[in-house]
Design a protein around this motif. Sequence first.
Motif, PDB file in Angstrom:
ATOM      1  N   ARG A   1       2.804  11.569  13.110  1.00 55.63           N
ATOM      2  CA  ARG A   1       2.155  10.919  11.735  1.00 55.63           C
ATOM      3  C   ARG A   1       2.543  11.108  10.445  1.00 55.63           C
ATOM      4  N   ILE A   2       3.054  10.282   9.771  1.00 53.65           N
ATOM      5  CA  ILE A   2       3.704  10.539   8.507  1.00 53.65           C
ATOM      6  C   ILE A   2       2.973  10.422   7.289  1.00 53.65           C
ATOM      7  N   GLY A   3       1.930   9.796   7.455  1.00 49.33           N
ATOM      8  CA  GLY A   3       0.716   9.589   6.611  1.00 49.33           C
ATOM      9  C   GLY A   3      -0.471   8.543   6.933  1.00 49.33           C
ATOM     10  N   VAL A   4      -1.140   8.060   5.797  1.00 47.36           N
ATOM     11  CA  VAL A   4      -2.093   7.073   5.986  1.00 47.36           C
ATOM     12  C   VAL A   4      -2.047   5.975   5.215  1.00 47.36           C
TER      13      VAL A   4
ATOM     14  N   SER B   1      -8.777   3.065   6.761  1.00 46.25           N
ATOM     15  CA  SER B   1      -7.397   3.478   6.765  1.00 46.25           C
ATOM     16  C   SER B   1      -6.723   3.515   8.063  1.00 46.25           C
ATOM     17  N   LEU B   2      -5.248   3.528   8.143  1.00 44.40           N
ATOM     18  CA  LEU B   2      -4.482   3.390   9.182  1.00 44.40           C
ATOM     19  C   LEU B   2      -3.778   4.476   9.302  1.00 44.40           C
ATOM     20  N   ASP B   3      -3.358   5.163  10.318  1.00 41.41           N
ATOM     21  CA  ASP B   3      -2.301   6.109  10.482  1.00 41.41           C
ATOM     22  C   ASP B   3      -0.762   5.351  10.473  1.00 41.41           C
ATOM     23  N   VAL B   4      -0.089   6.094   9.881  1.00 39.56           N
ATOM     24  CA  VAL B   4       1.526   5.630   9.723  1.00 39.56           C
ATOM     25  C   VAL B   4       2.253   6.502  10.747  1.00 39.56           C
ATOM     26  N   TRP B   5       2.991   5.946  11.557  1.00 43.56           N
ATOM     27  CA  TRP B   5       3.640   6.918  12.651  1.00 43.56           C
ATOM     28  C   TRP B   5       5.332   6.604  12.446  1.00 43.56           C
ATOM     29  N   ARG B   6       5.859   7.611  12.815  1.00 41.41           N
ATOM     30  CA  ARG B   6       7.339   7.604  12.866  1.00 41.41           C
ATOM     31  C   ARG B   6       7.747   7.909  14.195  1.00 41.41           C
ATOM     32  N   LEU B   7       8.710   7.083  15.012  1.00 44.60           N
ATOM     33  CA  LEU B   7       8.930   7.456  16.245  1.00 44.60           C
ATOM     34  C   LEU B   7       9.859   8.783  16.349  1.00 44.60           C
ATOM     35  N   ALA B   8       9.661   9.708  16.981  1.00 45.03           N
ATOM     36  CA  ALA B   8      10.160  11.096  16.825  1.00 45.03           C
ATOM     37  C   ALA B   8      11.514  11.070  17.562  1.00 45.03           C
ATOM     38  N   THR B   9      11.816  10.087  18.316  1.00 44.87           N
ATOM     39  CA  THR B   9      13.057  10.132  19.296  1.00 44.87           C
ATOM     40  C   THR B   9      14.110   9.234  18.813  1.00 44.87           C
ATOM     41  N   TYR B  10      14.786   8.833  19.503  1.00 48.73           N
ATOM     42  CA  TYR B  10      15.974   7.758  19.209  1.00 48.73           C
ATOM     43  C   TYR B  10      15.591   6.646  18.440  1.00 48.73           C
TER      44      TYR B  10
ATOM     45  N   PRO C   1      -7.642   6.231  17.709  1.00 49.26           N
ATOM     46  CA  PRO C   1      -8.427   6.240  16.901  1.00 49.26           C
ATOM     47  C   PRO C   1      -8.476   6.135  15.473  1.00 49.26           C
ATOM     48  N   GLY C   2      -7.033   6.919  14.805  1.00 47.95           N
ATOM     49  CA  GLY C   2      -6.708   6.687  13.573  1.00 47.95           C
ATOM     50  C   GLY C   2      -6.097   5.252  13.225  1.00 47.95           C
TER      51      GLY C   2
ATOM     52  N   LEU D   1       0.792  -1.231   0.067  1.00 44.24           N
ATOM     53  CA  LEU D   1      -0.120  -0.067   0.204  1.00 44.24           C
ATOM     54  C   LEU D   1       1.025   1.179   0.132  1.00 44.24           C
ATOM     55  N   PRO D   2       0.542   2.207  -0.686  1.00 43.84           N
ATOM     56  CA  PRO D   2       1.191   3.449  -0.754  1.00 43.84           C
ATOM     57  C   PRO D   2       0.939   4.252   0.433  1.00 43.84           C
ATOM     58  N   ILE D   3       1.810   4.949   1.076  1.00 43.71           N
ATOM     59  CA  ILE D   3       1.611   5.831   2.240  1.00 43.71           C
ATOM     60  C   ILE D   3       1.251   7.203   1.596  1.00 43.71           C
ATOM     61  N   GLU D   4      -0.103   7.489   1.983  1.00 45.45           N
ATOM     62  CA  GLU D   4      -0.470   8.634   1.282  1.00 45.45           C
ATOM     63  C   GLU D   4      -0.467   9.815   2.438  1.00 45.45           C
ATOM     64  N   PRO D   5      -0.410  11.060   2.062  1.00 46.57           N
ATOM     65  CA  PRO D   5      -0.328  12.239   2.751  1.00 46.57           C
ATOM     66  C   PRO D   5      -1.232  12.155   3.788  1.00 46.57           C
TER      67      PRO D   5
END
Length: 217
Positions: free
Chosen positions: A110-113, A121-130, A199-200, A86-90
């Motif tokens: 959150r970097i996309g869905v 739809s599912l939110d796609v997350w990026r760990l913002a720390t180390y 929720p996302g 699946l493409p990661i959409e904005p």
Amino acid sequence: MTDSSASTVLSPAQKALDLAHWRRTIHGLYRSVREADDPAVAHDLWRRTRDELFATSPQTPLLPEDRPSFSGLPTEPYDPAWRFELPIEPAEPYRMVVPTGTDGDVLFDRIGVVSVPDVGSLDVWRLATYGGGIFVPVKDALAGTPGGTYGGGRYLLDTVKGADLGPGSTPGSVVLDFNFAYNPSCAYDPMYACPLAQPGNTVAAEIPVGERYPGQH
């Protein structure tokens, strides 16, 4: 199965070495999964390796009282219909703050869905720390039901910990295979502080594959 390490007091150094072994094993396991020609064969390896880790590793999240009766994680048979590229959409940027008792606040951006057919739809997350890994949890309609899935949701990807199914065949896409959905450690030991599905990442569909929840805790 009995884990003899349950009655052994381990030094901090040994605990660190045991955790390193667990992480090494998981990273190697997912590398084998990504390289496999047959996802069903890869899934069987994934299931057997995780069963072995839970049964024998001093780092198992199983509580001591649950270890003697452990005979394997309740994982459903592989169904290829639940594998997607699946493409990661904005999506609108958003920061999720997860408070923990041991690591302070853990931050995710959150970097996309991703839009999953017949699921949502599912939110796609990026760990913002180390570490900066990609994180995708999911909570489905079976969550918290008898014989269903864990009430707090399961993890599809947590790449900083090794749970990485790789990119899709087109740029900007990702492999999501719900057969590899697994419970966070807090499903087995409430002392863990786990990021749970928000929720996302909550869908109304039933997702019948992956690891189920035996419901002891």
